[in-house]
Design a protein around this motif. Structure first.
Motif, PDB file in Angstrom:
ATOM      1  N   MET A   1       0.855  -1.184   0.000  1.00 37.21           N
ATOM      2  CA  MET A   1       0.000   0.000   0.000  1.00 37.21           C
ATOM      3  C   MET A   1       0.894   1.239   0.000  1.00 37.21           C
ATOM      4  O   MET A   1       1.784   1.366   0.813  1.00 37.21           O
ATOM      5  N   GLY A   2       0.620   2.136  -0.921  1.00 37.24           N
ATOM      6  CA  GLY A   2       1.371   3.389  -0.985  1.00 37.24           C
ATOM      7  C   GLY A   2       0.768   4.425  -0.052  1.00 37.24           C
ATOM      8  O   GLY A   2      -0.231   4.176   0.641  1.00 37.24           O
ATOM      9  N   LEU A   3       1.357   5.591  -0.055  1.00 37.55           N
ATOM     10  CA  LEU A   3       0.887   6.665   0.826  1.00 37.55           C
ATOM     11  C   LEU A   3      -0.387   7.330   0.316  1.00 37.55           C
ATOM     12  O   LEU A   3      -0.957   8.155   1.011  1.00 37.55           O
ATOM     13  N   ASN A   4      -0.849   6.963  -0.877  1.00 42.70           N
ATOM     14  CA  ASN A   4      -2.054   7.588  -1.419  1.00 42.70           C
ATOM     15  C   ASN A   4      -3.340   7.097  -0.739  1.00 42.70           C
ATOM     16  O   ASN A   4      -4.411   7.643  -0.990  1.00 42.70           O
ATOM     17  N   LYS A   5      -3.245   6.095   0.123  1.00 39.72           N
ATOM     18  CA  LYS A   5      -4.409   5.602   0.876  1.00 39.72           C
ATOM     19  C   LYS A   5      -4.268   5.874   2.372  1.00 39.72           C
ATOM     20  O   LYS A   5      -5.075   5.418   3.167  1.00 39.72           O
ATOM     21  N   ILE A   6      -3.228   6.618   2.759  1.00 42.80           N
ATOM     22  CA  ILE A   6      -2.989   6.933   4.167  1.00 42.80           C
ATOM     23  C   ILE A   6      -3.293   8.408   4.395  1.00 42.80           C
ATOM     24  O   ILE A   6      -2.834   9.267   3.660  1.00 42.80           O
ATOM     25  N   LEU A   7      -4.082   8.686   5.431  1.00 41.30           N
ATOM     26  CA  LEU A   7      -4.575  10.036   5.685  1.00 41.30           C
ATOM     27  C   LEU A   7      -4.156  10.555   7.055  1.00 41.30           C
ATOM     28  O   LEU A   7      -4.008   9.783   7.997  1.00 41.30           O
ATOM     29  N   SER A   8      -4.032  11.864   7.110  1.00 38.78           N
ATOM     30  CA  SER A   8      -3.888  12.566   8.379  1.00 38.78           C
ATOM     31  C   SER A   8      -5.133  13.438   8.506  1.00 38.78           C
ATOM     32  O   SER A   8      -5.440  14.216   7.603  1.00 38.78           O
ATOM     33  N   ILE A   9      -5.837  13.295   9.606  1.00 37.89           N
ATOM     34  CA  ILE A   9      -7.078  14.049   9.814  1.00 37.89           C
ATOM     35  C   ILE A   9      -6.850  15.049  10.937  1.00 37.89           C
ATOM     36  O   ILE A   9      -6.465  14.665  12.044  1.00 37.89           O
ATOM     37  N   ALA A  10      -7.075  16.322  10.651  1.00 42.15           N
ATOM     38  CA  ALA A  10      -6.872  17.383  11.641  1.00 42.15           C
ATOM     39  C   ALA A  10      -7.748  17.125  12.867  1.00 42.15           C
ATOM     40  O   ALA A  10      -8.929  16.783  12.741  1.00 42.15           O
ATOM     41  N   GLY A  11      -7.140  17.258  14.030  1.00 42.92           N
ATOM     42  CA  GLY A  11      -7.870  17.082  15.283  1.00 42.92           C
ATOM     43  C   GLY A  11      -7.937  15.646  15.765  1.00 42.92           C
ATOM     44  O   GLY A  11      -8.463  15.374  16.842  1.00 42.92           O
ATOM     45  N   LYS A  12      -7.412  14.709  14.973  1.00 45.42           N
ATOM     46  CA  LYS A  12      -7.413  13.308  15.385  1.00 45.42           C
ATOM     47  C   LYS A  12      -5.972  12.800  15.394  1.00 45.42           C
ATOM     48  O   LYS A  12      -5.220  13.067  14.469  1.00 45.42           O
ATOM     49  N   PRO A  13      -5.579  12.093  16.447  1.00 39.79           N
ATOM     50  CA  PRO A  13      -4.188  11.626  16.532  1.00 39.79           C
ATOM     51  C   PRO A  13      -3.904  10.480  15.566  1.00 39.79           C
ATOM     52  O   PRO A  13      -4.794   9.718  15.212  1.00 39.79           O
ATOM     53  N   GLY A  14      -2.650  10.366  15.155  1.00 41.11           N
ATOM     54  CA  GLY A  14      -2.227   9.235  14.334  1.00 41.11           C
ATOM     55  C   GLY A  14      -2.587   9.374  12.874  1.00 41.11           C
ATOM     56  O   GLY A  14      -2.910  10.457  12.377  1.00 41.11           O
ATOM     57  N   LEU A  15      -2.534   8.242  12.196  1.00 39.77           N
ATOM     58  CA  LEU A  15      -2.839   8.178  10.770  1.00 39.77           C
ATOM     59  C   LEU A  15      -4.012   7.242  10.545  1.00 39.77           C
ATOM     60  O   LEU A  15      -4.336   6.420  11.402  1.00 39.77           O
ATOM     61  N   PHE A  16      -4.614   7.365   9.368  1.00 39.71           N
ATOM     62  CA  PHE A  16      -5.788   6.574   9.036  1.00 39.71           C
ATOM     63  C   PHE A  16      -5.637   5.967   7.657  1.00 39.71           C
ATOM     64  O   PHE A  16      -5.063   6.579   6.763  1.00 39.71           O
ATOM     65  N   LYS A  17      -6.189   4.762   7.515  1.00 37.75           N
ATOM     66  CA  LYS A  17      -6.188   4.084   6.225  1.00 37.75           C
ATOM     67  C   LYS A  17      -7.558   4.303   5.594  1.00 37.75           C
ATOM     68  O   LYS A  17      -8.586   4.033   6.219  1.00 37.75           O
ATOM     69  N   LEU A  18      -7.579   4.809   4.377  1.00 37.89           N
ATOM     70  CA  LEU A  18      -8.829   5.054   3.662  1.00 37.89           C
ATOM     71  C   LEU A  18      -9.460   3.719   3.302  1.00 37.89           C
ATOM     72  O   LEU A  18      -8.830   2.867   2.676  1.00 37.89           O
ATOM     73  N   LEU A  19     -10.715   3.524   3.716  1.00 37.75           N
ATOM     74  CA  LEU A  19     -11.405   2.269   3.419  1.00 37.75           C
ATOM     75  C   LEU A  19     -12.365   2.425   2.244  1.00 37.75           C
ATOM     76  O   LEU A  19     -12.302   1.678   1.284  1.00 37.75           O
ATOM     77  N   TYR A 117       6.379   7.943  10.336  1.00 36.24           N
ATOM     78  CA  TYR A 117       7.256   6.899   9.802  1.00 36.24           C
ATOM     79  C   TYR A 117       7.204   5.666  10.702  1.00 36.24           C
ATOM     80  O   TYR A 117       7.038   4.535  10.222  1.00 36.24           O
ATOM     81  N   ASN A 118       7.356   5.871  12.018  1.00 35.88           N
ATOM     82  CA  ASN A 118       7.350   4.746  12.954  1.00 35.88           C
ATOM     83  C   ASN A 118       6.003   4.038  12.985  1.00 35.88           C
ATOM     84  O   ASN A 118       5.946   2.809  13.081  1.00 35.88           O
ATOM     85  N   LEU A 119       4.918   4.778  12.888  1.00 39.16           N
ATOM     86  CA  LEU A 119       3.582   4.184  12.874  1.00 39.16           C
ATOM     87  C   LEU A 119       3.383   3.346  11.610  1.00 39.16           C
ATOM     88  O   LEU A 119       2.870   2.222  11.679  1.00 39.16           O
ATOM     89  N   LEU A 120       3.806   3.869  10.487  1.00 43.74           N
ATOM     90  CA  LEU A 120       3.708   3.108   9.239  1.00 43.74           C
ATOM     91  C   LEU A 120       4.582   1.851   9.318  1.00 43.74           C
ATOM     92  O   LEU A 120       4.170   0.773   8.883  1.00 43.74           O
ATOM     93  N   HIS A 121       5.763   1.994   9.884  1.00 42.85           N
ATOM     94  CA  HIS A 121       6.675   0.857  10.022  1.00 42.85           C
ATOM     95  C   HIS A 121       6.047  -0.234  10.885  1.00 42.85           C
ATOM     96  O   HIS A 121       6.143  -1.423  10.566  1.00 42.85           O
ATOM     97  N   GLU A 122       5.404   0.145  11.991  1.00 36.15           N
ATOM     98  CA  GLU A 122       4.739  -0.814  12.880  1.00 36.15           C
ATOM     99  C   GLU A 122       3.669  -1.611  12.153  1.00 36.15           C
ATOM    100  O   GLU A 122       3.414  -2.767  12.483  1.00 36.15           O
ATOM    101  N   HIS A 123       3.034  -0.984  11.167  1.00 39.72           N
ATOM    102  CA  HIS A 123       1.947  -1.636  10.435  1.00 39.72           C
ATOM    103  C   HIS A 123       2.414  -2.270   9.132  1.00 39.72           C
ATOM    104  O   HIS A 123       1.602  -2.637   8.280  1.00 39.72           O
ATOM    105  N   GLY A 124       3.723  -2.380   8.976  1.00 38.82           N
ATOM    106  CA  GLY A 124       4.270  -3.056   7.808  1.00 38.82           C
ATOM    107  C   GLY A 124       4.172  -2.270   6.513  1.00 38.82           C
ATOM    108  O   GLY A 124       4.310  -2.835   5.435  1.00 38.82           O
TER     109      GLY A 124
END
Length: 142
Positions: A1-19, A117-124
């Motif tokens: 999965m590339g970064l085009n399906k990974i989101l940062s949402i203002a006001g919410k911690p961490g990253l999100f995967k677009l479903l 980077y570390n969060l993405l690394h943790e999730h492979g």
């Protein structure tokens, strides 16, 4: 999965995967806790593939910065934590991206880069180039 399906949402911690996309927004899954959230188009959302870091010459896409971190760390997690002090964070980014613009890239930005980077690394998720870019690169080497 590339970064085009990974989101940062203002006001919410961490990253999100677009479903999936809905009429009023989209559904995403948190990489921190796996919970699904619905997000409206009114929210301030950034796709990681569209984010770039300022350098003295140009803007470098975040995926290239991640690739340089991956290269520096031999595919592992970062040597510094996102909770380090400002000086250590700046030193680390200077090692990875020596020509970054110190006036426009803040310590909070560096914290996000390291944390993401570390969060993405943790999730492979360690392949940061898009599928199309990989195909183009393989065509060029042939």
């Amino acid at each position: 999965m590339g970064l085009n399906k990974i989101l940062s949402i203002a006001g919410k911690p961490g990253l999100f995967k677009l479903l999936t996309q809905t009429r009023t927004g989209f559904v995403a899954e948190s990489l921190l806790d796996g919970k699904k959230v619905t997000v409206s188009f009114k929210n301030n959302v950034s796709v990681l593939s569209e984010i770039a870091i300022y350098t003295l010459e140009e803007e470098v896409p975040l995926k290239e910065v991640f690739e340089k971190i991956k290269e520096k760390e031999d595919g592992g997690k970062t040597a510094v934590s996102h909770k380090e002090d400002k000086i250590k964070l700046e030193e680390y980014l200077f090692e990875v991206l020596p020509n970054y613009d110190e006036d426009r890239v803040y310590a909070s930005d560096i914290k996000k880069i390291i944390q993401w980077y570390n969060l993405l690394h943790e999730h492979g998720i360690t392949e940061f180039a898009d599928e199309e870019e990989k195909e183009e690169a393989s065509k060029e080497t042939k």
